[in-house]
Design an enzyme around this catalytic site. Structure first.
Site, PDB file in Angstrom:
ATOM      1  N   ASP A   1      -8.072   3.880   1.414  1.00  0.00           N
ATOM      2  CA  ASP A   1      -7.137   4.328   2.301  1.00  0.00           C
ATOM      3  C   ASP A   1      -7.769   4.991   3.567  1.00  0.00           C
ATOM      4  OD1 ASP A   1      -5.148   5.385   3.946  1.00  0.00           O
ATOM      5  OD2 ASP A   1      -4.082   6.260   2.140  1.00  0.00           O
TER       6      ASP A   1
ATOM      7  N   CYS B   1      -1.533   0.736   7.446  1.00  0.00           N
ATOM      8  CA  CYS B   1      -2.764   0.567   7.539  1.00  0.00           C
ATOM      9  C   CYS B   1      -3.266  -0.449   6.848  1.00  0.00           C
ATOM     10  CB  CYS B   1      -3.785   1.875   7.019  1.00  0.00           C
ATOM     11  SG  CYS B   1      -3.464   3.513   8.140  1.00  0.00           S
ATOM     12  N   ARG B   2      -3.278  -0.604   5.549  1.00  0.00           N
ATOM     13  CA  ARG B   2      -3.931  -1.692   4.844  1.00  0.00           C
ATOM     14  C   ARG B   2      -3.021  -2.736   4.552  1.00  0.00           C
ATOM     15  NH1 ARG B   2      -5.378   2.168  -0.074  1.00  0.00           N
ATOM     16  NH2 ARG B   2      -3.334   3.049   0.653  1.00  0.00           N
ATOM     17  N   SER B   3      -1.789  -2.572   4.091  1.00  0.00           N
ATOM     18  CA  SER B   3      -0.949  -3.894   3.626  1.00  0.00           C
ATOM     19  C   SER B   3      -0.536  -4.623   5.050  1.00  0.00           C
ATOM     20  CB  SER B   3       0.147  -3.501   2.699  1.00  0.00           C
ATOM     21  OG  SER B   3       0.999  -2.519   3.361  1.00  0.00           O
TER      22      SER B   3
ATOM     23  N   CYS C   1       0.762  -1.223   0.107  1.00  0.00           N
ATOM     24  CA  CYS C   1      -0.189   0.102   0.179  1.00  0.00           C
ATOM     25  C   CYS C   1       0.823   1.284   0.011  1.00  0.00           C
ATOM     26  CB  CYS C   1      -1.097   0.017   1.143  1.00  0.00           C
ATOM     27  SG  CYS C   1      -0.312  -0.018   2.855  1.00  0.00           S
TER      28      CYS C   1
ATOM     29  N   ASN D   1       2.321   1.470   4.176  1.00  0.00           N
ATOM     30  CA  ASN D   1       2.836   0.266   4.966  1.00  0.00           C
ATOM     31  C   ASN D   1       2.372   0.313   6.271  1.00  0.00           C
ATOM     32  OD1 ASN D   1       5.572  -1.846   5.278  1.00  0.00           O
ATOM     33  ND2 ASN D   1       3.458  -2.482   4.911  1.00  0.00           N
TER      34      ASN D   1
HETATM   35  P1  4NP Z   1      -1.633   2.916   4.022  1.00  0.00           P
HETATM   36  O1  4NP Z   1      -2.278   3.994   4.485  1.00  0.00           O
HETATM   37  O2  4NP Z   1      -1.059   2.952   2.468  1.00  0.00           O
HETATM   38  O3  4NP Z   1      -2.784   2.062   4.087  1.00  0.00           O
HETATM   39  O4  4NP Z   1      -0.675   2.455   5.008  1.00  0.00           O
HETATM   40  C1  4NP Z   1      -1.405   5.373   4.822  1.00  0.00           C
HETATM   41  C2  4NP Z   1      -0.678   5.809   5.782  1.00  0.00           C
HETATM   42  C3  4NP Z   1       0.180   6.775   5.894  1.00  0.00           C
HETATM   43  C4  4NP Z   1      -0.225   7.665   4.970  1.00  0.00           C
HETATM   44  C5  4NP Z   1      -0.923   7.566   3.940  1.00  0.00           C
HETATM   45  C6  4NP Z   1      -1.521   6.556   3.771  1.00  0.00           C
HETATM   46  N1  4NP Z   1       0.476   9.158   5.046  1.00  0.00           N
HETATM   47  O5  4NP Z   1       0.302  10.086   4.107  1.00  0.00           O
HETATM   48  O6  4NP Z   1       1.373   9.271   5.965  1.00  0.00           O
END
Ligand code: 4NP
Length: 147
Positions: A117, A12-14, A7, A10
């Site tokens: 997201d 939240c989702r993955s 994702c 790295n």
């Molecule tokens: P992820 O979510 O891609 O599911 O881990 C996010 C985590 C952090 C950020 C964006 C999306 N960020 O902008 O820091």
């Protein structure tokens, strides 16, 4: 079989896909390697987001040992299949592919659409978890029948 979930951050989702899929392959007694990475480097070295940790824990899965890492071109050599959570992740990973073989390893995690997201919307974590759990079960069946 070596599988990488990807994702953006790295955190939240993955990490959820990593934890849920690991749990399923362990239950099946399969000797597969599951890992995850992000296309952005902001959270490298961090544990998953506390909201992902909490939702996983609620469903009996401990993801606290995971640490965020940045997707590297060498991961195309290390993994057989790379599953990305959304279209932007797909474009970012494909941009690093060196050849057709690398590109062919990359698929969207969902058969249709993106895993949203949830980083800026805490109310989404349960829905994201359910989406990931359902797809992981289906994916395991598909990958087992391919191998
Ligand atoms: P992820 O979510 O891609 O599911 O881990 C996010 C985590 C952090 C950020 C964006 C999306 N960020 O902008 O820091």
């Amino acid at each position: 079989m070596k599988i990488l979930m990807v994702c953006l951050g790295n955190i939240c989702r993955s990490p959820l896909a990593h934890g849920v899929f690991t749990n399923l392959v362990e239950k099946e007694g399969l000797d597969w390697t599951i890992d995850s990475a992000g296309t952005g480097d902001w959270h490298v070295g961090e544990q998953p987001d506390r909201r992902s940790v909490a939702i996983a824990k609620k469903h009996g899965i401990d993801i606290t040992a995971q640490k965020a890492q940045l997707f590297q071109t060498s991961f195309f050599d290390d993994y057989d299949r790379i599953f990305v959570m959304d279209e932007n992740n797909y474009d970012d990973v494909i941009a690093l592919a060196r050849n057709d073989e690398d590109q062919e390893k990359v698929s969207k995690f969902l058969l249709e659409g993106d895993v949203p997201d949830p980083y800026f919307d805490a109310s989404q974590f349960e829905a994201v978890y359910q989406m990931i759990e359902n797809r992981c079960e289906e994916l395991l069946r598909d990958l087992k029948s391919e191998n």
